[in-house]
Design a protein around this motif. Sequence first.
Motif, PDB file in Angstrom:
ATOM      1  N   GLY A 124       0.725  -1.449  -0.152  1.00 59.83           N
ATOM      2  CA  GLY A 124      -0.612  -0.142   0.351  1.00 59.83           C
ATOM      3  C   GLY A 124       1.056   1.310   0.114  1.00 59.83           C
ATOM      4  N   GLY A 125       2.047   0.583  -0.076  1.00 62.86           N
ATOM      5  CA  GLY A 125       3.033   2.495  -0.415  1.00 62.86           C
ATOM      6  C   GLY A 125       3.818   2.894   1.635  1.00 62.86           C
ATOM      7  N   ARG A 126       2.748   1.784   2.397  1.00 68.15           N
ATOM      8  CA  ARG A 126       3.017   2.439   3.591  1.00 68.15           C
ATOM      9  C   ARG A 126       4.706   1.877   4.398  1.00 68.15           C
ATOM     10  N   GLY A 127       5.471   2.782   5.231  1.00 66.90           N
ATOM     11  CA  GLY A 127       6.531   2.017   6.029  1.00 66.90           C
ATOM     12  C   GLY A 127       6.667   2.689   7.400  1.00 66.90           C
ATOM     13  N   THR A 128       6.834   2.106   8.377  1.00 64.81           N
ATOM     14  CA  THR A 128       7.086   2.384   9.646  1.00 64.81           C
ATOM     15  C   THR A 128       8.825   2.415   9.921  1.00 64.81           C
TER      16      THR A 128
END
Length: 178
Positions: A124-128
């Motif tokens: 989904g294009g999200r990273g932490t």
Amino acid sequence: MRTTLTVTLGAAAMALGGCENNKIDVGMPIANAMTATAAIRTATGATVGRATAMDVAGGIRYTIDVTGLPPGTHGAHIHMTGRCDAPDFATAGGHWNPTGAKHGTMNPMGQHDGDLPNLIIGTGGRGTLGITVPGQTMAGLLDADGAAIVIHAGPDDLMTDPSGNSGGRIACGVFTPN
């Protein structure tokens, strides 16, 4: 004699327990901690996330939260200059490395202060990413020319000097004190 031994052992255990409380608990929040944030942007100027640096006991705690970047594994590093000029963010300089160490946590010669674990971006294009790096100080991070967070196109191999073969720089943000 037996009572004396029991009392002595009890006193020794209490003394050792007291010593345990005097250790620096690396990563614990500290009162009135200094913080800095960086808006992370692509070469086109689109804001894709934010990085925060916070003074904690014995080091700096970094948190990175990004969205809209390509899925996969990406090198993430603290770079030594607080500049992020597009298109390639070369103005951020090399990795923050005040001790002149080699690159990567798997390098037998040590690692740069700016070496962070890889950032994983989901489909989904999200990273932490959140990590506490012992031994760092906000004074060092926010020196006269500042510092930047850089996200690279590919994964960091955690060993190859000077950048872990992590590819081009796809996003960058300059840390500013809060």
